[in-house]
Design a protein around this motif. Structure first.
Motif, PDB file in Angstrom:
ATOM      1  N   GLU A  66       0.044   3.135  -4.019  1.00 31.13           N
ATOM      2  CA  GLU A  66      -2.008   2.730  -4.282  1.00 31.13           C
ATOM      3  C   GLU A  66      -1.777   2.200  -5.266  1.00 31.13           C
ATOM      4  OE1 GLU A  66      -3.723   5.131  -0.859  1.00 31.13           O
ATOM      5  OE2 GLU A  66      -2.230   6.259  -0.924  1.00 31.13           O
ATOM      6  N   ARG A  67      -1.660   1.689  -5.893  1.00 26.57           N
ATOM      7  CA  ARG A  67      -2.154   1.015  -7.305  1.00 26.57           C
ATOM      8  C   ARG A  67      -3.525  -0.125  -7.341  1.00 26.57           C
ATOM      9  NH1 ARG A  67       4.050   1.601  -9.523  1.00 26.57           N
ATOM     10  NH2 ARG A  67       3.153   0.206 -11.613  1.00 26.57           N
ATOM     11  N   ASP A  68      -4.137  -0.017  -8.079  1.00 29.56           N
ATOM     12  CA  ASP A  68      -5.353  -1.093  -7.626  1.00 29.56           C
ATOM     13  C   ASP A  68      -5.677  -1.992  -9.403  1.00 29.56           C
ATOM     14  OD1 ASP A  68      -8.466  -1.252  -7.893  1.00 29.56           O
ATOM     15  OD2 ASP A  68      -9.283   0.644  -8.054  1.00 29.56           O
ATOM     16  N   PRO A  69      -5.638  -2.945  -8.834  1.00 22.16           N
ATOM     17  CA  PRO A  69      -5.795  -4.376  -9.678  1.00 22.16           C
ATOM     18  C   PRO A  69      -6.512  -4.366 -10.652  1.00 22.16           C
ATOM     19  CG  PRO A  69      -5.307  -5.032  -7.371  1.00 22.16           C
ATOM     20  CD  PRO A  69      -5.490  -3.681  -7.273  1.00 22.16           C
ATOM     21  N   GLN A  70      -8.085  -3.327 -10.173  1.00 23.64           N
ATOM     22  CA  GLN A  70      -9.007  -2.677 -11.038  1.00 23.64           C
ATOM     23  C   GLN A  70      -8.610  -2.751 -12.063  1.00 23.64           C
ATOM     24  OE1 GLN A  70     -13.341  -3.139  -9.838  1.00 23.64           O
ATOM     25  NE2 GLN A  70     -12.389  -3.838  -7.780  1.00 23.64           N
ATOM     26  N   VAL A  71      -7.636  -1.037 -11.802  1.00 25.68           N
ATOM     27  CA  VAL A  71      -7.462  -0.586 -12.748  1.00 25.68           C
ATOM     28  C   VAL A  71      -6.468  -0.551 -13.633  1.00 25.68           C
ATOM     29  CG1 VAL A  71      -6.357   1.834 -13.130  1.00 25.68           C
ATOM     30  CG2 VAL A  71      -7.926   1.217 -11.228  1.00 25.68           C
ATOM     31  N   GLU A  72      -4.783  -1.110 -13.494  1.00 25.51           N
ATOM     32  CA  GLU A  72      -3.917  -2.250 -13.862  1.00 25.51           C
ATOM     33  C   GLU A  72      -3.767  -3.829 -13.768  1.00 25.51           C
ATOM     34  OE1 GLU A  72       0.818  -2.239 -12.091  1.00 25.51           O
ATOM     35  OE2 GLU A  72      -0.422  -0.555 -11.469  1.00 25.51           O
ATOM     36  N   ALA A  73      -3.677  -3.529 -15.201  1.00 30.12           N
ATOM     37  CA  ALA A  73      -3.875  -4.936 -15.686  1.00 30.12           C
ATOM     38  C   ALA A  73      -3.095  -6.412 -15.206  1.00 30.12           C
ATOM     39  CB  ALA A  73      -3.861  -5.140 -17.286  1.00 30.12           C
ATOM     40  N   ASP A  74      -1.751  -5.452 -14.676  1.00 31.32           N
ATOM     41  CA  ASP A  74      -0.741  -6.126 -13.870  1.00 31.32           C
ATOM     42  C   ASP A  74      -1.012  -6.405 -12.530  1.00 31.32           C
ATOM     43  OD1 ASP A  74       0.447  -6.472 -16.811  1.00 31.32           O
ATOM     44  OD2 ASP A  74       1.239  -4.896 -16.744  1.00 31.32           O
ATOM     45  N   ALA A  75      -1.550  -5.726 -11.789  1.00 33.19           N
ATOM     46  CA  ALA A  75      -1.207  -5.476 -10.979  1.00 33.19           C
ATOM     47  C   ALA A  75      -2.632  -7.395 -10.332  1.00 33.19           C
ATOM     48  CB  ALA A  75      -1.512  -4.811  -9.597  1.00 33.19           C
ATOM     49  N   LEU A  80       0.326  -6.623  -4.464  1.00 32.78           N
ATOM     50  CA  LEU A  80       0.043  -5.430  -3.161  1.00 32.78           C
ATOM     51  C   LEU A  80       1.030  -4.993  -2.214  1.00 32.78           C
ATOM     52  CD1 LEU A  80      -3.153  -3.966  -3.928  1.00 32.78           C
ATOM     53  CD2 LEU A  80      -0.970  -3.408  -5.322  1.00 32.78           C
ATOM     54  N   PRO A  81       1.801  -4.788  -1.999  1.00 31.37           N
ATOM     55  CA  PRO A  81       1.916  -4.887  -0.125  1.00 31.37           C
ATOM     56  C   PRO A  81       1.069  -4.034   0.628  1.00 31.37           C
ATOM     57  CG  PRO A  81       2.963  -2.411  -1.114  1.00 31.37           C
ATOM     58  CD  PRO A  81       2.332  -3.180  -2.706  1.00 31.37           C
ATOM     59  N   ARG A  82       0.388  -3.553   0.420  1.00 35.85           N
ATOM     60  CA  ARG A  82      -0.623  -2.836   1.852  1.00 35.85           C
ATOM     61  C   ARG A  82      -2.018  -2.577   0.743  1.00 35.85           C
ATOM     62  NH1 ARG A  82       3.832  -0.190   2.358  1.00 35.85           N
ATOM     63  NH2 ARG A  82       4.266   1.907   2.098  1.00 35.85           N
ATOM     64  N   LYS A  86      -8.748   4.499   0.807  1.00 34.88           N
ATOM     65  CA  LYS A  86      -8.735   5.383  -0.321  1.00 34.88           C
ATOM     66  C   LYS A  86      -8.689   4.165  -1.066  1.00 34.88           C
ATOM     67  CE  LYS A  86      -9.141   9.723   1.064  1.00 34.88           C
ATOM     68  NZ  LYS A  86     -10.910   9.828   0.234  1.00 34.88           N
ATOM     69  N   LEU A  87      -7.305   3.237  -1.392  1.00 33.05           N
ATOM     70  CA  LEU A  87      -7.821   1.979  -2.973  1.00 33.05           C
ATOM     71  C   LEU A  87      -8.726   1.247  -2.665  1.00 33.05           C
ATOM     72  CD1 LEU A  87      -5.795   1.190  -4.610  1.00 33.05           C
ATOM     73  CD2 LEU A  87      -4.482  -0.054  -2.476  1.00 33.05           C
ATOM     74  N   ARG A  88      -9.023   0.820  -1.225  1.00 37.45           N
ATOM     75  CA  ARG A  88     -10.427   0.142  -1.496  1.00 37.45           C
ATOM     76  C   ARG A  88     -11.227   0.969  -1.880  1.00 37.45           C
ATOM     77  NH1 ARG A  88      -8.261  -1.203   3.459  1.00 37.45           N
ATOM     78  NH2 ARG A  88      -9.495   0.165   4.730  1.00 37.45           N
TER      79      ARG A  88
END
Length: 263
Positions: A66-75, A80-82, A86-88
């Motif tokens: 549950e890794r957020d592209p707005q938090v993690e530059a490399d994501a 994301l697999p799904r 909560k992530l959204r």
């Protein structure tokens, strides 16, 4: 019985403070404020595990994916697999929002930084929790995990004081949820089951009723035990601790009749 408190951590690393886009006080709504003090006060001989790192650093009740592209530059959304609700909503593995604040960070973190938090905080917590559950089940043949949280006061004319979650029957036997529900009611408080909180990653990961491992999430209305400012324990803390203790003894006695009397 094993007690888990994953969201009450108050040790904010310097690295976290340096990356904030807001004053540290704006992160307090992410905390299950001081609920660890309730859990430890209600604890008898039960095993307990309490996180000291804050939820803003890494959320132990979220899956590693549950890794957020707005938090993690490399994501990226594509990598994301799904996804999850909560992530959204900005409450993923590393949250990007707090109450009233959409972006709490002044920069995005690298994959290596997030991986380090997973390796140093997320995985060790879950490994230690799993070990406690295995040890208890090996000794008693059954174990109940109480995953203890707090919640803001819910909307409505008569909001519940406590919400119990069992992933809609997937993480615990109904009889243990009923025992916990009865304990809340006998304490003079109101309770709902799975609405609006049914439990998260911790229950999904560790609850396995078919193997004798039952997991229940407990959400307690913060206004029941904090002061008017929501910062320190208030007049209701003693009553809330007694309610939590009643849940522990009632569920234990349901698992092994006579255990509460023996205690």
């Amino acid at each position: 019985m094993v007690l888990s408190v994953p969201h009450a951590g108050r040790t904010y690393p310097a690295e976290l403070r340096a990356a904030l886009n807001v004053p540290p006080a704006r992160l307090l709504p992410l905390e299950d404020r001081l609920v660890d003090m309730l859990a430890l006060a209600a604890r008898g001989d039960e095993s307990a595990i309490v996180a000291t790192r804050p939820r803003a650093w890494i959320d132990l009740n979220r899956a590693e994916w549950e890794r957020d592209p707005q938090v993690e530059a490399d994501a990226s959304r594509q990598s994301l697999p799904r996804t999850s609700a909560k992530l959204r909503a900005g409450l993923g593995l590393v949250p990007r929002r707090s109450s009233g604040v959409d972006h709490i960070w002044n920069r995005r973190f690298t994959r290596a930084e997030i991986d380090e938090r997973i390796a140093h905080d997320h995985r060790p917590y879950h490994a230690a929790l799993a070990a406690l559950l295995r040890a208890a089940r090996s000794r008693f043949g059954i174990v109940i995990l109480l995953d203890i949280h707090s919640m803001p006061r819910l909307a409505g004319a008569a909001p519940p004081s406590v919400v119990l979650g069992d992933r809609f029957g997937k993480s615990a036997s109904d009889r243990f949820v009923a025992a916990a529900q009865g304990a809340v009611i006998r304490s003079g408080m109101t309770v709902e089951i799975n609405t609006p909180y049914a439990g998260g990653h911790i229950l999904d990961t560790h609850g396995a009723p078919e193997r004798g491992i039952h997991a229940i999430q407990i959400e307690i209305d913060r206004s029941r035990y904090l002061d008017a400012d929501g910062a320190e324990l208030g007049a209701g803390a003693t009553r809330t601790i007694a309610m939590l203790r009643r849940i522990v003894t009632s569920v234990c006695d349901e698992a092994i009749p006579g255990s509460a009397a023996a205690e």
